[in-house]
Design a protein around this motif. Structure first.
Motif, PDB file in Angstrom:
ATOM      1  N   PHE A  88      35.671  64.659 -21.092  1.00  0.00           N
ATOM      2  CA  PHE A  88      35.028  65.937 -20.780  1.00  0.00           C
ATOM      3  C   PHE A  88      35.978  67.091 -21.086  1.00  0.00           C
ATOM      4  O   PHE A  88      35.569  68.107 -21.687  1.00  0.00           O
ATOM      5  CB  PHE A  88      34.617  65.956 -19.309  1.00  0.00           C
ATOM      6  CG  PHE A  88      33.944  67.235 -18.886  1.00  0.00           C
ATOM      7  CD1 PHE A  88      32.602  67.443 -19.143  1.00  0.00           C
ATOM      8  CD2 PHE A  88      34.671  68.224 -18.229  1.00  0.00           C
ATOM      9  CE1 PHE A  88      31.980  68.627 -18.758  1.00  0.00           C
ATOM     10  CE2 PHE A  88      34.059  69.403 -17.847  1.00  0.00           C
ATOM     11  CZ  PHE A  88      32.712  69.610 -18.107  1.00  0.00           C
ATOM     12  N   LEU A  89      37.238  66.957 -20.668  1.00  0.00           N
ATOM     13  CA  LEU A  89      38.230  67.996 -20.990  1.00  0.00           C
ATOM     14  C   LEU A  89      38.440  68.110 -22.486  1.00  0.00           C
ATOM     15  O   LEU A  89      38.555  69.213 -23.032  1.00  0.00           O
ATOM     16  CB  LEU A  89      39.554  67.685 -20.280  1.00  0.00           C
ATOM     17  CG  LEU A  89      39.563  67.817 -18.755  1.00  0.00           C
ATOM     18  CD1 LEU A  89      40.915  67.366 -18.197  1.00  0.00           C
ATOM     19  CD2 LEU A  89      39.271  69.255 -18.340  1.00  0.00           C
ATOM     20  N   LEU A 133      35.979  64.586 -33.150  1.00  0.00           N
ATOM     21  CA  LEU A 133      36.501  64.040 -31.893  1.00  0.00           C
ATOM     22  C   LEU A 133      35.856  64.734 -30.687  1.00  0.00           C
ATOM     23  O   LEU A 133      35.506  64.090 -29.698  1.00  0.00           O
ATOM     24  CB  LEU A 133      38.018  64.208 -31.839  1.00  0.00           C
ATOM     25  CG  LEU A 133      38.849  63.252 -32.703  1.00  0.00           C
ATOM     26  CD1 LEU A 133      40.328  63.634 -32.652  1.00  0.00           C
ATOM     27  CD2 LEU A 133      38.659  61.812 -32.240  1.00  0.00           C
ATOM     28  N   SER A 134      35.703  66.043 -30.783  1.00  0.00           N
ATOM     29  CA  SER A 134      35.083  66.793 -29.698  1.00  0.00           C
ATOM     30  C   SER A 134      33.637  66.367 -29.488  1.00  0.00           C
ATOM     31  O   SER A 134      33.177  66.237 -28.344  1.00  0.00           O
ATOM     32  CB  SER A 134      35.157  68.293 -30.011  1.00  0.00           C
ATOM     33  OG  SER A 134      34.597  69.053 -28.981  1.00  0.00           O
ATOM     34  N   TYR A 146      42.494  74.356 -30.863  1.00  0.00           N
ATOM     35  CA  TYR A 146      42.746  74.438 -32.316  1.00  0.00           C
ATOM     36  C   TYR A 146      42.647  75.886 -32.786  1.00  0.00           C
ATOM     37  O   TYR A 146      43.506  76.374 -33.541  1.00  0.00           O
ATOM     38  CB  TYR A 146      41.736  73.564 -33.059  1.00  0.00           C
ATOM     39  CG  TYR A 146      41.774  73.734 -34.559  1.00  0.00           C
ATOM     40  CD1 TYR A 146      42.649  72.984 -35.341  1.00  0.00           C
ATOM     41  CD2 TYR A 146      40.947  74.650 -35.197  1.00  0.00           C
ATOM     42  CE1 TYR A 146      42.699  73.151 -36.726  1.00  0.00           C
ATOM     43  CE2 TYR A 146      40.973  74.823 -36.569  1.00  0.00           C
ATOM     44  CZ  TYR A 146      41.852  74.076 -37.332  1.00  0.00           C
ATOM     45  OH  TYR A 146      41.895  74.247 -38.708  1.00  0.00           O
ATOM     46  N   VAL A 147      41.605  76.601 -32.349  1.00  0.00           N
ATOM     47  CA  VAL A 147      41.410  77.990 -32.778  1.00  0.00           C
ATOM     48  C   VAL A 147      42.569  78.861 -32.299  1.00  0.00           C
ATOM     49  O   VAL A 147      43.112  79.678 -33.074  1.00  0.00           O
ATOM     50  CB  VAL A 147      40.070  78.539 -32.245  1.00  0.00           C
ATOM     51  CG1 VAL A 147      39.952  80.040 -32.504  1.00  0.00           C
ATOM     52  CG2 VAL A 147      38.903  77.814 -32.883  1.00  0.00           C
ATOM     53  N   SER A 148      42.969  78.711 -31.058  1.00  0.00           N
ATOM     54  CA  SER A 148      44.041  79.551 -30.515  1.00  0.00           C
ATOM     55  C   SER A 148      45.378  79.266 -31.197  1.00  0.00           C
ATOM     56  O   SER A 148      46.137  80.196 -31.493  1.00  0.00           O
ATOM     57  CB  SER A 148      44.154  79.329 -29.006  1.00  0.00           C
ATOM     58  OG  SER A 148      44.574  78.009 -28.718  1.00  0.00           O
ATOM     59  N   VAL A 149      45.656  77.997 -31.454  1.00  0.00           N
ATOM     60  CA  VAL A 149      46.938  77.631 -32.077  1.00  0.00           C
ATOM     61  C   VAL A 149      46.999  78.126 -33.511  1.00  0.00           C
ATOM     62  O   VAL A 149      48.000  78.725 -33.944  1.00  0.00           O
ATOM     63  CB  VAL A 149      47.136  76.105 -32.007  1.00  0.00           C
ATOM     64  CG1 VAL A 149      48.300  75.680 -32.897  1.00  0.00           C
ATOM     65  CG2 VAL A 149      47.392  75.665 -30.582  1.00  0.00           C
ATOM     66  N   LEU A 189      39.232  70.936 -26.895  1.00  0.00           N
ATOM     67  CA  LEU A 189      39.928  70.571 -28.130  1.00  0.00           C
ATOM     68  C   LEU A 189      39.748  71.622 -29.219  1.00  0.00           C
ATOM     69  O   LEU A 189      40.730  72.103 -29.808  1.00  0.00           O
ATOM     70  CB  LEU A 189      39.438  69.201 -28.615  1.00  0.00           C
ATOM     71  CG  LEU A 189      40.211  68.615 -29.806  1.00  0.00           C
ATOM     72  CD1 LEU A 189      41.684  68.482 -29.464  1.00  0.00           C
ATOM     73  CD2 LEU A 189      39.630  67.262 -30.210  1.00  0.00           C
ATOM     74  N   THR A 190      38.520  71.983 -29.546  1.00  0.00           N
ATOM     75  CA  THR A 190      38.309  72.993 -30.606  1.00  0.00           C
ATOM     76  C   THR A 190      38.812  74.380 -30.191  1.00  0.00           C
ATOM     77  O   THR A 190      39.373  75.092 -31.041  1.00  0.00           O
ATOM     78  CB  THR A 190      36.825  73.046 -31.003  1.00  0.00           C
ATOM     79  OG1 THR A 190      35.998  73.058 -29.841  1.00  0.00           O
ATOM     80  CG2 THR A 190      36.462  71.843 -31.839  1.00  0.00           C
TER      81      THR A 190
END
Length: 499
Positions: A293-294, A390-391, A303-306, A299-300
């Protein structure tokens, strides 16, 4: 058909011709209204019903045949004494006739009597018992509820053979009344919870209830929340398991889905299959669902923030590969993610709405072909395709469909926050969700129990599983009447004869 003051007055005695004209006018001369007049011993007897919702064979064999074979003039008292059909009632008001016809009642009126007699001879249309569609199990019973309320109640009785099992009957809906059953074990369920659900059912003032899922939205503590506060299930074994632990259930006529209350956030990640497996395997799978659930929610956005703000977090070797995969992509990370997420949602929704065989083909072929084509066309990167896949997979691990859908929906505002504020935006979003969950209740009980308020003895029932000799207590956070299920000492293995 309601609203006329004359409907609530006694209309009997009256001429049969006048009664026939009155009913046919009310039903707009509907050809399905069967109104037959018989002459017997110098008396007129009218038998009327709606043909397609009544067992007409029972009407002719059990009712009409007996009426015509009698040698003495019939009266209401004589019919009640000599025709052994259940649920016979006297009806004197027009509205009672109209409502009775619509739910499958057959009426008998002898001209000159002060009331018409009604018999419930409803035709029960039901499908056979089959495997549940929305909840699949590897171990344990596979059979699911059906649209027949009688069948569902029978399955519950077979599973819970206790004299303390209570099934209270209610009728919900003014325009289209529908039978609703409140199910609980009197010696276990909390009295306050029972009274709260009774009050919500009796005070519900609506025209009709389409399904138990609709009724659940009316009964919930906060209908505006994205999180479901009541658990819905198609599995009789899960329903009975919850009832035996002190919770209460609701069944609705013509609905294959039941309602279980109160429920916590963690209830939506439990499965009865956890009980059928070894305790350590069941604990592993349950913890895996929480992590999924987390993963599905964060996850996405991470990814966007990083990729947008925090390149320094990424290892150098991975950063080079990521830069090469995104070199041909003309969109910023947030737009790239939204395009791919919407594409996945379209594939998922189209696969769910199409016939089973075609839907599976669309899901597999569409995902592979469109994903590969999107990467080759430079619309998205290889790394993001893996992240989104994966999400999407993680959102399917929740045993409850409603909670899986909630995880998918939360992901989109989290992506916007991550694309505008980075990691700080994700922290803001998660803080808002935690505060919202802390404020939520289910039938007045805390939604995050046993984490808040914290109860150590309940953790082994929701977060993980311990061996059965540690499961001797019910879920204390629901405050059941009987907290102890069995003696912990007696549940342990005894000394063998040869020892």
């Amino acid at each position: 058909m309601r609203g006329s003051g004359s409907n609530d007055k006694n209309i009997f005695p009256m001429k049969i011709e006048e009664l026939e004209k009155l009913l046919k006018n009310r039903f707009e001369n509907n050809p399905d209204l069967s109104f037959t007049v018989y002459d017997h011993e110098n008396k007129k007897i009218a038998v009327f019903f709606i043909s397609y919702i009544v067992e007409t064979q029972w009407v002719h064999e059990s009712l009409v045949k007996t009426l015509l074979e009698g040698n003495e003039p019939w009266t209401n008292k004589a019919i009640l004494n000599n025709i052994p059909l259940a649920e016979a009632e006297k009806k004197k008001k027009l509205q009672e006739l109209l409502d009775g016809l619509l739910i499958g009642k057959v009426f008998v009126y002898i001209e000159g009597e002060d009331a018409a007699l009604s018999y419930l001879l409803l035709k029960k249309e039901k499908r056979s018992l089959v495997q549940a569609e929305t909840e699949s199990l590897v171990l344990g019973p596979k059979v699911g509820f059906t649209e027949s309320l009688i069948t569902n109640l029978n399955m519950i009785r077979w599973n819970i053979r206790s004299e303390n099992l209570v099934m209270e009957k209610y009728t919900v809906g003014k325009q289209e009344p529908r039978e609703v059953r409140l199910v609980y074990i009197k010696s276990v369920a909390n009295t306050s919870d029972i009274n709260t659900m009774r009050q919500r059912l009796t005070e519900l003032d609506i025209d009709n209830v389409d399904d138990s899922s609709v009724l659940m939205q009316y009964l919930e503590d906060s209908s505006r929340s994205i999180f479901p506060q009541f658990l819905s299930t198609e599995l009789p074994d899960r329903f009975c398991y919850s009832i035996s632990r002190g919770r209460i259930g609701v069944l609705v006529e013509n609905s294959p889905t039941s309602i279980i209350a109160p429920s916590t956030f963690f209830s939506f990640f439990e499965s009865t299959e956890d009980l059928y497996m070894r305790w350590n395997v069941g604990s592993f799978l349950r913890i895996l669902r929480y992590l999924s659930f987390l993963l599905s929610t964060l996850l996405t956005p991470i990814y966007v923030s990083v990729v947008t703000f925090h390149y320094e977090i990424i290892p150098t070797s991975l950063l080079v590969n990521l830069g090469q995969s995104r070199a041909a992509v003309p969109f910023p990370p947030i737009l790239e993610v939204l395009i791919l997420e919407l594409l996945i949602e379209l594939l998922r929704e189209s696969g769910a709405r199409l016939p089973t065989k075609v839907g599976q083909t669309i899901g597999i072929v569409g995902g592979v072909v469109i994903g590969t084509a999107a990467v080759e066309a430079g619309i998205t990167s290889n790394v993001l395709l893996i992240v989104v896949a994966l999400s999407a997979l993680a959102s399917f691990t929740a045993p409850n469909y409603l909670m899986g859908t909630t995880a998918r929906l939360i992901r989109f505002p989290m992506i916007f926050l991550a694309g505008t504020l980075g990691i700080v935006g994700i922290v803001y979003g998660m803080s808002f969700l935690v505060v919202h969950l802390l404020k939520l209740t289910s039938l007045g009980r805390p939604y995050l129990a046993p984490i808040y308020p914290f109860r150590w003895e309940d953790l082994n029932k929701v977060i993980f599983r311990l061996p059965n000799d540690f499961q001797n207590k019910r879920f204390i956070s629901y405050r059941p009447k009987k907290a102890i299920r069995y003696s912990k000492k007696d549940a342990r293995k005894k000394r063998d004869i040869d020892e």
